[in-house]
Design an enzyme around this catalytic site. Structure first.
Site, mmCIF file in Angstrom:
data_model
loop_
_atom_site.group_PDB
_atom_site.id
_atom_site.type_symbol
_atom_site.label_atom_id
_atom_site.label_comp_id
_atom_site.label_asym_id
_atom_site.label_seq_id
_atom_site.Cartn_x
_atom_site.Cartn_y
_atom_site.Cartn_z
ATOM 1 N N THR A 93 0.875 -1.178 0.000
ATOM 2 C CA THR A 93 0.000 0.000 0.000
ATOM 3 C C THR A 93 0.908 1.221 0.000
ATOM 4 O O THR A 93 1.624 1.454 0.983
ATOM 5 C CB THR A 93 -0.888 0.019 1.259
ATOM 6 O OG1 THR A 93 -1.651 -1.188 1.291
ATOM 7 C CG2 THR A 93 -1.829 1.213 1.234
ATOM 8 N N LYS A 168 -7.922 1.848 -3.095
ATOM 9 C CA LYS A 168 -7.670 1.351 -1.728
ATOM 10 C C LYS A 168 -7.695 2.509 -0.726
ATOM 11 O O LYS A 168 -8.306 2.400 0.335
ATOM 12 C CB LYS A 168 -6.327 0.610 -1.678
ATOM 13 C CG LYS A 168 -5.835 0.453 -0.253
ATOM 14 C CD LYS A 168 -5.365 -0.879 0.165
ATOM 15 C CE LYS A 168 -5.206 -0.874 1.683
ATOM 16 N NZ LYS A 168 -4.617 -1.962 2.270
ATOM 17 N N LYS A 243 -1.545 5.123 8.557
ATOM 18 C CA LYS A 243 -0.745 5.168 7.321
ATOM 19 C C LYS A 243 -1.660 5.436 6.113
ATOM 20 O O LYS A 243 -1.377 6.300 5.286
ATOM 21 C CB LYS A 243 0.003 3.836 7.138
ATOM 22 C CG LYS A 243 0.765 3.763 5.841
ATOM 23 C CD LYS A 243 1.299 2.374 5.520
ATOM 24 C CE LYS A 243 1.823 2.349 4.091
ATOM 25 N NZ LYS A 243 2.336 1.076 3.651
HETATM 26 P P1 NAD Z 1 6.444 -5.873 7.095
HETATM 27 O O1 NAD Z 1 7.236 -4.743 7.650
HETATM 28 O O2 NAD Z 1 6.097 -7.027 7.954
HETATM 29 O O3 NAD Z 1 7.182 -6.455 5.780
HETATM 30 C C1 NAD Z 1 7.876 -5.672 4.852
HETATM 31 C C2 NAD Z 1 9.167 -6.419 4.518
HETATM 32 O O4 NAD Z 1 9.853 -5.728 3.462
HETATM 33 C C3 NAD Z 1 10.162 -6.497 5.697
HETATM 34 O O5 NAD Z 1 10.410 -7.857 5.991
HETATM 35 C C4 NAD Z 1 11.402 -5.748 5.174
HETATM 36 O O6 NAD Z 1 12.613 -6.335 5.637
HETATM 37 C C5 NAD Z 1 11.238 -5.909 3.683
HETATM 38 N N1 NAD Z 1 11.951 -4.928 2.873
HETATM 39 C C6 NAD Z 1 11.991 -3.576 2.973
HETATM 40 N N2 NAD Z 1 12.708 -3.048 1.967
HETATM 41 C C7 NAD Z 1 13.139 -4.084 1.210
HETATM 42 C C8 NAD Z 1 13.913 -4.196 0.012
HETATM 43 N N3 NAD Z 1 14.400 -3.108 -0.610
HETATM 44 N N4 NAD Z 1 14.167 -5.429 -0.482
HETATM 45 C C9 NAD Z 1 13.681 -6.531 0.128
HETATM 46 N N5 NAD Z 1 12.932 -6.498 1.261
HETATM 47 C C10 NAD Z 1 12.659 -5.293 1.781
HETATM 48 O O7 NAD Z 1 5.113 -5.180 6.492
HETATM 49 P P2 NAD Z 1 3.737 -5.917 6.095
HETATM 50 O O8 NAD Z 1 2.796 -5.884 7.252
HETATM 51 O O9 NAD Z 1 4.047 -7.209 5.409
HETATM 52 O O10 NAD Z 1 3.154 -4.873 5.038
HETATM 53 C C11 NAD Z 1 3.656 -4.796 3.709
HETATM 54 C C12 NAD Z 1 2.752 -3.866 2.921
HETATM 55 O O11 NAD Z 1 1.410 -4.368 2.956
HETATM 56 C C13 NAD Z 1 2.680 -2.438 3.476
HETATM 57 O O12 NAD Z 1 2.663 -1.529 2.410
HETATM 58 C C14 NAD Z 1 1.371 -2.419 4.246
HETATM 59 O O13 NAD Z 1 0.795 -1.135 4.331
HETATM 60 C C15 NAD Z 1 0.515 -3.348 3.394
HETATM 61 N N6 NAD Z 1 -0.595 -3.989 4.128
HETATM 62 C C16 NAD Z 1 -0.385 -4.553 5.339
HETATM 63 C C17 NAD Z 1 -1.456 -5.153 5.995
HETATM 64 C C18 NAD Z 1 -1.260 -5.821 7.355
HETATM 65 O O14 NAD Z 1 -2.266 -6.158 7.991
HETATM 66 N N7 NAD Z 1 -0.037 -6.031 7.793
HETATM 67 C C19 NAD Z 1 -2.744 -5.151 5.413
HETATM 68 C C20 NAD Z 1 -2.905 -4.596 4.157
HETATM 69 C C21 NAD Z 1 -1.822 -4.009 3.509
#
Ligand code: NAD
Length: 293
Positions: A93, A168, A243
């Site tokens: 997102t 979204k 966010k």
């Molecule tokens: P998270 O922080 O658990 O995972 C993100 C991962 O990306 C981390 O493990 C980090 O190490 C990795 N990362 C960052 N930069 C990187 C790069 N350059 N190369 C490789 N890896 C990299 O976050 P999440 O909860 O999985 O959320 C991910 C996305 O999904 C966000 O944009 C969030 O807004 C969206 N989202 C999350 C949820 C939720 O409930 N967690 C729901 C809907 C949408």
């Protein structure tokens, strides 16, 4: 079966990649965090030592990263190693502007692209029941659909580049505003000596009905599955709601849209987070209204 690269294997990306493996795809993954990469390997994802290694020879590349700046950096890197014609899908997102820039990077590299943020949270990611809200060309969407179906139950094509992110954040702005409205109504009902169940029975079946009351009621009792019955454990964390509200306000400013209630909702969730509640479910904001007397 497709050869897939998955970049970003955190709370969402990890279980999503695992579902692609379960569906029989050949998935190579990369994450900057080694613990996360190790956990993904246990679910059958082949770990790569760098993003460029993961994407070599991949037909489809997925990214699931925190913010727009991470997506742009990762895409700039992986597009140098991706074959021409590869489809790159971003499920993070992020802000609409960065999403459109990412699409341009892909076009410049001769690749297809799709923005496909999700709704459904970590529970939906694990169960494979996410909703994908997609933006991009018809060709990209048609190629992505069968892959996304391994991770979700509903795949919606909203329009051209960035349309998925736009849909979204508009949806989540409605959600943030409506949750605050529902919470205020329950706090007023308490002051007036009205039972929670009585307000629920009336509002959930009349003109006050909305998802925030009917499916996700912020007080314990009326909707047994709502986080209010589980000490406000998320669910959908208040920090993530903040966010998305901030993204909606950035987009409103950039496009000149008037969203005064969206702005107010963003401020209230910012205060709620500042008070140490970012890890609670977003419906727990009702506690802040009770304490404001
Ligand atoms: P998270 O922080 O658990 O995972 C993100 C991962 O990306 C981390 O493990 C980090 O190490 C990795 N990362 C960052 N930069 C990187 C790069 N350059 N190369 C490789 N890896 C990299 O976050 P999440 O909860 O999985 O959320 C991910 C996305 O999904 C966000 O944009 C969030 O807004 C969206 N989202 C999350 C949820 C939720 O409930 N967690 C729901 C809907 C949408």
């Amino acid at each position: 079966m497709a050869r897939i690269a998955f970049i970003g294997l955190g709370n969402m990306g990890g279980p999503m990649a695992a579902n692609l493996v379960k569906a029989g795809h050949d998935v190579t993954g990369f994450d900057l965090a080694s613990t996360v990469l190790k956990a993904a390997a246990e679910s059958g994802v082949k770990p790569a030592s760098h993003a460029s290694q993961a994407v070599k020879g991949a037909e489809i590349i997925l990214t699931m990263l925190p913010q727009g700046k991470h997506v742009l950096t990762a895409w700039a890197d992986i597009l140098q190693s991706a074959d021409k014609g590869t489809l790159v899908i971003d499920c993070s997102t992020i802000d609409v502007e960065s999403s459109r820039k990412a699409h341009e990077l892909a076009r410049g590299a001769g690749c297809l692209s799709l923005d496909a943020p999700v709704s459904g949270g970590t529970g939906g990611a694990t169960a494979g029941t996410l909703t994908f809200i997609a933006g991009g060309s018809d060709e990209s969407f048609a190629k992505a659909k069968p892959i996304l179906e391994a991770m979700g139950k509903k795949i919606v094509h909203c329009g051209e580049a960035g349309a998925g992110q736009a849909a979204k954040i508009c949806n989540n702005m409605i959600l943030g505003i409506s949750m605050i409205g529902v919470c205020e109504a329950f706090v007023l009902a308490e002051k007036l000596g009205l039972e929670h169940q009585a307000l629920f029975d009336v509002a959930s079946t009349s003109s006050g009905q909305c998802w925030s009351i009917n499916s996700y009621c912020p007080v314990p009792g009326p909707v047994p599955a709502s986080p209010a019955n589980n000490d406000y454990k998320p669910g959908f964390a208040a920090a993530l709601m903040l966010k998305d509200l901030r993204l909606s306000q950035e987009a409103a400013l950039a496009s000149g849209a008037s969203t005064p209630l969206g702005a107010e909702a963003a401020q209230l969730y910012a205060l709620f987070e500042k008070l140490g509640n970012g890890g609670k479910d977003f419906s727990a904001i009702i506690e802040m209204f009770r304490n404001r007397e």
